[in-house]
Design a protein around this motif. Structure first.
Motif, PDB file in Angstrom:
ATOM      1  N   THR A 118       0.668  -1.221  -0.085  1.00  0.00           N
ATOM      2  CA  THR A 118       0.077  -0.038  -0.158  1.00  0.00           C
ATOM      3  C   THR A 118       0.945   1.372  -0.073  1.00  0.00           C
ATOM      4  O   THR A 118       0.355   2.374  -0.586  1.00  0.00           O
ATOM      5  N   LEU A 119       2.156   1.079   0.618  1.00  0.00           N
ATOM      6  CA  LEU A 119       2.900   2.437   0.461  1.00  0.00           C
ATOM      7  C   LEU A 119       3.563   2.575  -0.855  1.00  0.00           C
ATOM      8  O   LEU A 119       3.729   3.632  -1.406  1.00  0.00           O
ATOM      9  N   GLY A 120       3.835   1.520  -1.547  1.00  0.00           N
ATOM     10  CA  GLY A 120       4.239   1.429  -2.805  1.00  0.00           C
ATOM     11  C   GLY A 120       5.514   2.134  -3.121  1.00  0.00           C
ATOM     12  O   GLY A 120       5.598   3.152  -4.227  1.00  0.00           O
ATOM     13  N   GLY A 121       6.487   2.207  -2.315  1.00  0.00           N
ATOM     14  CA  GLY A 121       7.855   2.881  -2.154  1.00  0.00           C
ATOM     15  C   GLY A 121       8.885   1.866  -2.656  1.00  0.00           C
ATOM     16  O   GLY A 121      10.068   2.622  -2.155  1.00  0.00           O
ATOM     17  N   ASP A 122       8.839   0.764  -3.568  1.00  0.00           N
ATOM     18  CA  ASP A 122       9.893   0.014  -3.813  1.00  0.00           C
ATOM     19  C   ASP A 122      10.680   0.658  -5.004  1.00  0.00           C
ATOM     20  O   ASP A 122      10.074   0.560  -6.010  1.00  0.00           O
ATOM     21  N   SER A 123      11.892   1.163  -4.638  1.00  0.00           N
ATOM     22  CA  SER A 123      12.720   1.761  -5.887  1.00  0.00           C
ATOM     23  C   SER A 123      13.103   0.902  -6.787  1.00  0.00           C
ATOM     24  O   SER A 123      13.426   1.446  -8.169  1.00  0.00           O
ATOM     25  N   THR A 124      13.302  -0.370  -6.474  1.00  0.00           N
ATOM     26  CA  THR A 124      13.748  -1.440  -7.283  1.00  0.00           C
ATOM     27  C   THR A 124      12.696  -1.917  -8.423  1.00  0.00           C
ATOM     28  O   THR A 124      13.286  -2.443  -9.315  1.00  0.00           O
ATOM     29  N   LEU A 125      11.604  -1.481  -8.368  1.00  0.00           N
ATOM     30  CA  LEU A 125      10.482  -1.712  -9.275  1.00  0.00           C
ATOM     31  C   LEU A 125      10.253  -0.562 -10.068  1.00  0.00           C
ATOM     32  O   LEU A 125       9.337  -0.709 -10.943  1.00  0.00           O
ATOM     33  N   GLU A 126      10.988   0.463 -10.006  1.00  0.00           N
ATOM     34  CA  GLU A 126      10.510   1.625 -10.593  1.00  0.00           C
ATOM     35  C   GLU A 126      11.016   1.508 -12.213  1.00  0.00           C
ATOM     36  O   GLU A 126      12.152   1.038 -12.358  1.00  0.00           O
ATOM     37  N   VAL A 127      10.170   2.262 -13.189  1.00  0.00           N
ATOM     38  CA  VAL A 127      10.901   2.363 -14.477  1.00  0.00           C
ATOM     39  C   VAL A 127      11.767   3.582 -14.605  1.00  0.00           C
ATOM     40  O   VAL A 127      11.328   4.577 -14.819  1.00  0.00           O
ATOM     41  N   THR A 128      13.114   3.076 -14.884  1.00  0.00           N
ATOM     42  CA  THR A 128      14.227   4.227 -14.994  1.00  0.00           C
ATOM     43  C   THR A 128      13.841   4.895 -16.364  1.00  0.00           C
ATOM     44  O   THR A 128      14.554   6.205 -16.381  1.00  0.00           O
ATOM     45  N   ALA A 129      13.150   4.547 -17.372  1.00  0.00           N
ATOM     46  CA  ALA A 129      13.060   5.471 -18.580  1.00  0.00           C
ATOM     47  C   ALA A 129      11.689   6.168 -18.578  1.00  0.00           C
ATOM     48  O   ALA A 129      11.708   6.816 -19.598  1.00  0.00           O
TER      49      ALA A 129
END
Length: 499
Positions: A480-491
């Motif tokens: 629910t916090l949704g703060g996982d930086s490893t899953l972000e799309v860098t493009a």
């Protein structure tokens, strides 16, 4: 001539103003801090650093299952395809900002043949009566052909974006592209959370299966003992019937839990998109639950701006805001440019001489005189769509806040519940041992021993459920916090929605 060509290109590259309203990021429609009270954990930090699922899910086996899913899951592949679609749509729209230049070359042979007819009466005629002589009807034919070689470079109907219509549409397409990447990140986040939950559910079902198996074995011994006492005339037949009820209940639960464990494996394999190595599965909930770590403390509600669904909603809001500019620009004239520069000659040797060069420029402007108010209605429509996107964005934040608050409320009470359940299970275990010993010693009735056994079985199952709830609550907070930086799309370009 080259100077004229450069002038054409410069005119085509004329930059545009924009009639889109300035984007103002809406204020958070939620309180600045999480709820507090008996049901909530105290927070003493100001911000949340970026986290990784490896920081939360610390069991190497679970990490390997997640990594396998991030490669093989079909939903992620579909999300990647959607990103590619949105990226292509953005590039197509962006191409409208630049003129389309095309080149051509050709050869034409045209027959210009003509025929001339000459009737010549150069002679004399003599005779008597109806007789005579002469030289009449001489025909000559002449003809020829024309060869034409050409090469040209041209701009076809390029819209000079003076009022920013094309640029606004490009901005809208760009934001929807970024929004599709945020949607893909939401898919990844959900997938990781679902896998962790399924992994923990498997662990709890294995523990419940173990409890059912032990209870079935224990009740089988009770049935055998009670039958011996019945045969010896010590116990009534009701004792045997009650013992058999407990035994059959445990056997029914055993079959149910065996099915549940198999279905849990199937669910994991569906999420992963490939077979799961049994060595990566936990042996019990007691083993698996402690590997789920707490998230960093001190969460400010602005962290919700990092949730992928909130990010996607803001990009949609930005796109709708840009479309207002496109609708406004549609109220003004459309200015287009068509230009052609080329070479033409009757022979290849003269094609590139100065005299063979020619060009044409055809700027045009069009303005709809009467559209029955369609243009202004388009502006009203785009504003209404922006208002809808704003309401959706604010609702996404409020929903996120509610989900996190609910998870925090459960987090604040589950530890006390789990401790109480452990104490209850320990007391139920002692009670059953004492009741069974008193029954075997002829002090208590079998009903008291049976009741103690049923209470122990129920408390053991409830303890497993509480352990699963505690671990699943941590997974819910992570999701629910949704703060996982490893899953972000860098493009995804600039992360303007980051706090």
């Amino acid at each position: 001539m080259i100077r004229k060509t450069v002038s054409l290109v410069s005119l085509a590259a004329l930059s545009a103003c924009s009639l889109a309203p300035k984007y103002v990021e809406p204020a958070l429609p939620v309180p600045p801090s999480w709820p507090v009270g008996d049901a909530y954990l105290a927070q003493n930090e100001a911000t949340l650093p970026s986290v990784s699922y490896r920081d939360i899910f610390r069991d190497p086996r679970l990490q390997k299952v997640i990594e396998q899913a991030l490669v093989n899951n079909r939903d992620l592949r579909a999300a990647a395809a959607n990103i590619a679609i949105a990226r292509a749509q953005y590039r197509i729209q962006r191409a409208e900002l630049l003129p389309e230049i095309g080149g051509s070359a050709g050869y034409t042979r045209r027959d210009n043949g003509t025929r001339g007819v000459s009737n010549t009466a150069n002679g004399t005629g003599t005779g008597t009566g109806n007789t005579g002589t002469g030289n009449v009807g001489t025909i000559t034919t002449s003809g020829g052909a024309t060869n034409t070689l050409s090469a040209s470079l041209g701009i076809t109907a390029f819209e000079i974006d003076l009022f920013g219509r094309v640029r606004s549409l490009t901005t809208a397409a760009q934001n929807r592209y970024f929004g599709s990447e945020a949607t893909a990140r939401a898919t990844r986040l959900t997938l990781v959370g679902d896998i962790a939950t399924a992994w923990l559910t498997y662990a709890s079902d294995v523990s419940l299966l173990k409890i059912a198996r032990e209870t079935a074995a224990l009740s089988a011994r009770s049935v055998a003992l009670t039958k011996l006492r019945l045969d010896g005339g010590i116990a009534p037949r009701t004792d045997l019937a009650q013992a058999q009820i407990v035994q059959q209940t445990a056997l029914s639960d055993l079959a149910t839990q065996t099915t549940a464990v198999a279905q849990d494996v199937n669910a994991l394999q569906l999420l992963v998109g490939a077979p799961v190595d049994p060595a990566l599965l936990p042996a019990s909930i007691e083993e698996a639950a402690p590997t789920i770590a707490e998230l960093p403390a001190g969460l400010n509600s602005s962290i919700l701006l990092r949730r992928p669904d909130v990010v996607q909603a803001e990009y949609e809001l930005r796109a709708s805001n840009a479309e207002i500019g496109a609708a406004r620009a549609a109220l003004f004239p459309t200015i287009s440019l068509t230009a052609l520069a080329g070479l033409a000659s009757s022979s290849l040797g003269n094609l590139f001489t100065g005299g063979a060069f020619n060009y044409s420029v055809a700027p045009s402007a069009s303005y709809p005189i009467f559209r029955a108010g369609a243009g202004r209605a388009g502006v009203v429509q785009s504003r209404a769509q922006r208002d809808y996107a704003l309401a959706t964005y604010e609702k996404a934040i409020q929903t996120a806040f509610s989900e996190v608050a609910d998870a925090l409320a459960r987090r604040g009470t589950i530890t006390a519940q789990l401790n109480a359940q452990r104490a209850l299970t320990a007391a139920s275990t002692d009670n059953y041992r004492l009741s069974d010993a008193r029954y075997r010693g002829g002090i208590d009735t079998f009903l008291q021993s049976l009741t103690a056994q049923q209470s122990l079985y129920s408390s053991q199952r409830s303890l497993v459920t509480a352990q699963l709830t505690q671990a699943s609550n941590l997974v819910t907070l992570y999701r629910t916090l949704g703060g996982d930086s490893t899953l972000e799309v860098t493009a995804a370009g600039p992360k303007s929605t980051q706090p």
